[in-house]
Write an enzyme that holds these catalytic residues in place. Structure first.
Site, mmCIF file in Angstrom:
data_model
loop_
_atom_site.group_PDB
_atom_site.id
_atom_site.type_symbol
_atom_site.label_atom_id
_atom_site.label_comp_id
_atom_site.label_asym_id
_atom_site.label_seq_id
_atom_site.Cartn_x
_atom_site.Cartn_y
_atom_site.Cartn_z
ATOM 1 N N GLY A 55 1.003 -0.679 0.107
ATOM 2 C CA GLY A 55 0.282 -0.172 -0.252
ATOM 3 C C GLY A 55 0.868 1.344 0.421
ATOM 4 O O GLY A 55 1.524 0.874 -0.814
ATOM 5 N N PHE A 56 0.335 1.900 0.763
ATOM 6 C CA PHE A 56 0.952 3.545 1.141
ATOM 7 C C PHE A 56 2.555 2.933 1.010
ATOM 8 O O PHE A 56 3.210 4.261 0.766
ATOM 9 C CB PHE A 56 0.937 4.376 2.055
ATOM 10 C CG PHE A 56 -1.243 4.794 2.484
ATOM 11 C CD1 PHE A 56 -1.294 3.752 0.784
ATOM 12 C CD2 PHE A 56 -1.430 5.487 2.845
ATOM 13 C CE1 PHE A 56 -2.743 4.432 1.272
ATOM 14 C CE2 PHE A 56 -2.674 5.378 3.177
ATOM 15 C CZ PHE A 56 -3.919 4.882 2.482
ATOM 16 N N ARG A 99 6.627 -6.334 8.991
ATOM 17 C CA ARG A 99 7.360 -7.413 8.703
ATOM 18 C C ARG A 99 7.288 -8.483 7.598
ATOM 19 O O ARG A 99 8.243 -9.869 8.621
ATOM 20 C CB ARG A 99 5.859 -8.299 9.817
ATOM 21 C CG ARG A 99 5.350 -6.780 11.512
ATOM 22 C CD ARG A 99 4.299 -7.887 11.662
ATOM 23 N NE ARG A 99 3.402 -7.354 10.686
ATOM 24 C CZ ARG A 99 2.205 -7.135 11.183
ATOM 25 N NH1 ARG A 99 1.525 -7.759 12.559
ATOM 26 N NH2 ARG A 99 1.077 -7.208 10.161
ATOM 27 N N ASN A 130 3.847 5.421 8.883
ATOM 28 C CA ASN A 130 2.769 4.805 8.117
ATOM 29 C C ASN A 130 2.241 3.689 8.688
ATOM 30 O O ASN A 130 1.060 3.245 8.185
ATOM 31 C CB ASN A 130 3.635 4.450 6.516
ATOM 32 C CG ASN A 130 2.046 4.194 6.002
ATOM 33 O OD1 ASN A 130 1.444 4.316 5.705
ATOM 34 N ND2 ASN A 130 3.058 2.797 5.945
ATOM 35 N N SER A 135 -6.236 9.866 9.210
ATOM 36 C CA SER A 135 -6.835 9.230 8.413
ATOM 37 C C SER A 135 -8.446 10.265 9.006
ATOM 38 O O SER A 135 -8.256 10.810 9.630
ATOM 39 C CB SER A 135 -7.461 8.253 8.923
ATOM 40 O OG SER A 135 -8.969 7.851 8.217
ATOM 41 N N TYR A 165 -10.101 2.458 15.955
ATOM 42 C CA TYR A 165 -9.727 3.124 14.882
ATOM 43 C C TYR A 165 -9.474 3.899 14.606
ATOM 44 O O TYR A 165 -8.519 4.960 14.409
ATOM 45 C CB TYR A 165 -9.836 2.368 13.646
ATOM 46 C CG TYR A 165 -8.748 2.283 12.712
ATOM 47 C CD1 TYR A 165 -7.905 2.285 12.394
ATOM 48 C CD2 TYR A 165 -9.544 3.420 10.756
ATOM 49 C CE1 TYR A 165 -7.375 2.978 11.838
ATOM 50 C CE2 TYR A 165 -8.651 3.872 10.507
ATOM 51 C CZ TYR A 165 -7.745 3.708 10.151
ATOM 52 O OH TYR A 165 -6.768 3.776 9.137
HETATM 53 P P1 NDP Z 1 -1.687 -1.653 4.041
HETATM 54 O O1 NDP Z 1 -2.732 -2.495 4.640
HETATM 55 O O2 NDP Z 1 -1.745 -2.176 2.739
HETATM 56 O O3 NDP Z 1 -0.498 -1.905 4.486
HETATM 57 C C1 NDP Z 1 -0.401 -1.281 5.659
HETATM 58 C C2 NDP Z 1 0.983 -1.889 6.042
HETATM 59 O O4 NDP Z 1 1.368 -1.602 7.506
HETATM 60 C C3 NDP Z 1 1.723 -3.363 5.753
HETATM 61 O O5 NDP Z 1 2.895 -2.513 5.302
HETATM 62 C C4 NDP Z 1 1.982 -4.259 7.016
HETATM 63 O O6 NDP Z 1 3.752 -4.597 6.630
HETATM 64 C C5 NDP Z 1 2.278 -2.639 8.287
HETATM 65 N N1 NDP Z 1 2.177 -2.985 9.797
HETATM 66 C C6 NDP Z 1 1.011 -3.486 9.699
HETATM 67 N N2 NDP Z 1 0.818 -4.164 11.210
HETATM 68 C C7 NDP Z 1 2.052 -3.844 10.981
HETATM 69 C C8 NDP Z 1 3.099 -3.932 12.406
HETATM 70 N N3 NDP Z 1 3.114 -4.321 13.787
HETATM 71 N N4 NDP Z 1 4.142 -3.820 12.088
HETATM 72 C C9 NDP Z 1 5.229 -3.517 11.446
HETATM 73 N N5 NDP Z 1 4.064 -3.367 10.241
HETATM 74 C C10 NDP Z 1 3.032 -3.276 9.682
HETATM 75 O O7 NDP Z 1 -2.468 0.088 4.858
HETATM 76 P P2 NDP Z 1 -2.136 1.039 3.932
HETATM 77 O O8 NDP Z 1 -0.436 1.026 2.846
HETATM 78 O O9 NDP Z 1 -3.926 1.251 3.179
HETATM 79 O O10 NDP Z 1 -2.140 2.507 5.484
HETATM 80 C C11 NDP Z 1 -0.816 2.948 5.795
HETATM 81 C C12 NDP Z 1 -1.611 3.625 6.543
HETATM 82 O O11 NDP Z 1 -1.861 4.466 5.952
HETATM 83 C C13 NDP Z 1 -2.051 3.285 7.707
HETATM 84 O O12 NDP Z 1 -1.541 3.736 9.277
HETATM 85 C C14 NDP Z 1 -3.885 3.297 7.797
HETATM 86 O O13 NDP Z 1 -4.482 3.242 8.452
HETATM 87 C C15 NDP Z 1 -3.598 4.614 7.128
HETATM 88 N N6 NDP Z 1 -4.751 4.973 5.713
HETATM 89 C C16 NDP Z 1 -5.136 3.901 5.336
HETATM 90 C C17 NDP Z 1 -5.710 4.364 4.026
HETATM 91 C C18 NDP Z 1 -6.650 3.939 3.062
HETATM 92 O O14 NDP Z 1 -7.889 3.771 2.732
HETATM 93 N N7 NDP Z 1 -6.433 2.287 2.908
HETATM 94 C C19 NDP Z 1 -7.061 5.965 4.880
HETATM 95 C C20 NDP Z 1 -6.171 6.458 5.508
HETATM 96 C C21 NDP Z 1 -5.339 5.997 6.430
HETATM 97 P P3 NDP Z 1 3.524 -5.678 7.341
HETATM 98 O O15 NDP Z 1 2.352 -6.521 7.812
HETATM 99 O O16 NDP Z 1 4.773 -6.642 6.499
HETATM 100 O O17 NDP Z 1 3.614 -5.718 8.938
HETATM 101 C C1 8X3 Z 2 -9.374 4.943 6.249
HETATM 102 C C2 8X3 Z 2 -9.538 5.623 5.811
HETATM 103 O O1 8X3 Z 2 -12.497 5.861 5.994
HETATM 104 O O2 8X3 Z 2 -11.649 3.825 6.190
HETATM 105 O O3 8X3 Z 2 -8.256 5.144 7.614
HETATM 106 O O4 8X3 Z 2 -11.296 5.444 8.219
HETATM 107 S S1 8X3 Z 2 -11.895 4.591 6.682
#
Ligand code: NDP
Ligand code: 8X3
Length: 256
Positions: free
Chosen positions: A16-17, A37, A87, A140, A153
Site C-alpha cells: 500500500g502507501f 514484518r 505509515n 486518517s 481505529y
Molecule cells: P496496508 O494494509 O496496505 O499496509 C499497511 C502496512 O503496515 C503494511 O506494510 C504492513 O506490513 C504494516 N504493518 C501493519 N502492522 C504492522 C506491525 N505490527 N509492524 C510493522 N508493520 C506493520 O494499508 P495502507 O497502505 O492502506 O495503510 C497505511 C496507513 O495509512 C495505515 O496507518 C492506515 O491506517 C492509514 N490509512 C489508510 C487509508 C486507506 O483507506 N487505505 C486511509 C487513511 C489512512 P506487514 O504486514 O508486512 O508488517
Molecule cells: C482509512 C479510511 O474511512 O476507512 O483510515 O476509516 S476509513
C-alpha cells in the site's frame, strides 16, 4: 547536504502507501530504510530500485524492544534518519464497540499508537541534535469524522493527529518539522482486506468509486517534504472527489 545522502525511514513499506512512498522517496533522491514484518516483500521492494537505494529492515512495530534498539541496529551509514514516515498501521473489524474483540483493539493501539510513538521517540533526538528532520505520520479522516464501527481505529488516528500537533509545540525553535497526512477512502492497498479479512467484502468497499490511490499519498508525502525549510505543513486532509462528510445521523424511531 545533498538529497542523495538523506535517509528516510518508512514504516509499513511492504504494501500500500508505504510501498508507494518508499519508491517515491527513492525517486526524490532519498536512501530509504523500508520496514515491515514481511521480509520477502521488503527484499522484493529493494530489488525494484538501484542497489543501495533501499535498505530492507524487518521491524514489527509492536515489538517495543526492537523499536527501541533501532538507532543502534541500523548499519552505521543509515543511522542518521532525516525523515521518518510513520505509515505502518491497520484497522481491524467494523463491529460496534460492545461487539468487538479486545485483541483487535489492543493490536490497533499497539501498532497505530504505541509503536508510532516509540519509533518517533527514539529517532527524534538525532533529528534535534542535527537540527534537521521531518516526521510525517499517517492519520486518517477517521480521526476527525466518526462513523459506526470506527471506534478504536478512529481514536488511534485522532491520537496521531494530536501527537503530531503537540510535537510541533515541542519542536518550536528547531529545524525539525512534523506533519499529519489524513486520507479518506483509498484503494490499491491491503487496508480493507486486513480490516475485513475477506477479499470480496474488501473489494465491495471500493465498488463504484474512484478512490485515492497509494501513489496519491506518496505524491503528498513528497510535496510536504519538498516545501522550503521555513514551511511546515501541519495537517493535510485528503479525500477522493467521490467522498464527502455526510453530516450527523438521527434515529427517528426513538420519539417519546
Ligand atoms: P496496508 O494494509 O496496505 O499496509 C499497511 C502496512 O503496515 C503494511 O506494510 C504492513 O506490513 C504494516 N504493518 C501493519 N502492522 C504492522 C506491525 N505490527 N509492524 C510493522 N508493520 C506493520 O494499508 P495502507 O497502505 O492502506 O495503510 C497505511 C496507513 O495509512 C495505515 O496507518 C492506515 O491506517 C492509514 N490509512 C489508510 C487509508 C486507506 O483507506 N487505505 C486511509 C487513511 C489512512 P506487514 O504486514 O508486512 O508488517
Ligand atoms: C482509512 C479510511 O474511512 O476507512 O483510515 O476509516 S476509513
Amino acid at each position: 547536504m545533498s538529497q542523495k545522502n538523506r535517509v528516510a525511514l518508512v514504516t509499513g513499506a511492504t504494501a500500500g502507501f508505504g510501498h508507494a512512498i518508499a519508491l517515491r522517496l527513492v525517486r526524490e533522491g532519498y536512501r530509504v530504510v523500508a520496514t515491515g514484518r514481511r521480509q520477502e516483500r521488503l527484499d522484493a521492494l529493494a530489488g525494484q530500485v538501484e542497489a543501495g537505494c533501499i535498505l530492507p529492515f524487518r521491524l514489527d512495530m509492536t515489538d517495543l524492544a526492537a523499536v527501541r534498539a533501532l538507532p543502534q541496529s541500523l548499519p552505521q551509514d543509515w543511522r542518521e534518519v532525516d525523515v521518518l514516515v510513520n505509515n505502518a498501521g491497520l484497522a481491524l473489524g467494523l463491529e460496534k464497540a460492545w461487539q468487538t474483540s479486545p485483541q483487535d483493539w489492543e493490536t490497533m493501539i499497539s501498532t497505530n499508537v504505541t509503536g508510532l510513538v516509540e519509533i518517533t521517540r527514539v529517532l527524534l533526538p538525532g533529528m534535534v541534535e542535527r537540527n534537521h528532520g521531518h516526521v510525517v505520520s499517517l492519520g486518517s479522516t477517521a480521526g476527525t469524522y466518526p462513523y459506526p464501527g470506527a471506534n478504536v481505529y478512529g481514536a488511534t488516528k485522532a491520537f496521531v493527529d494530536q501527537f503530531m500537533r503537540n510535537l510541533r509545540s515541542d519542536l518550536l525553535g528547531r529545524q525539525v518539522r512534523a506533519t499529519t497526512i489524513a486520507p479518506g477512502l483509498c484503494g490499491g492497498s491491503e487496508f480493507s482486506q486486513v480490516r475485513l479479512g475477506d477479499a470480496s467484502k474488501a473489494s465491495a468497499v471500493y465498488e463504484g468509486t474512484a478512490p485515492l490511490l497509494p501513489e496519491d499519498i506518496a505524491e503528498t508525502v513528497a510535496w510536504v517534504l519538498g516545501q522550503p525549510a521555513h514551511v511546515n505543513i501541519n495537517h493535510v486532509e485528503m479525500m477522493p472527489t467521490c467522498q464527502a462528510s455526510a453530516g450527523l445521523a438521527v434515529d427517528r424511531t426513538m420519539s417519546a
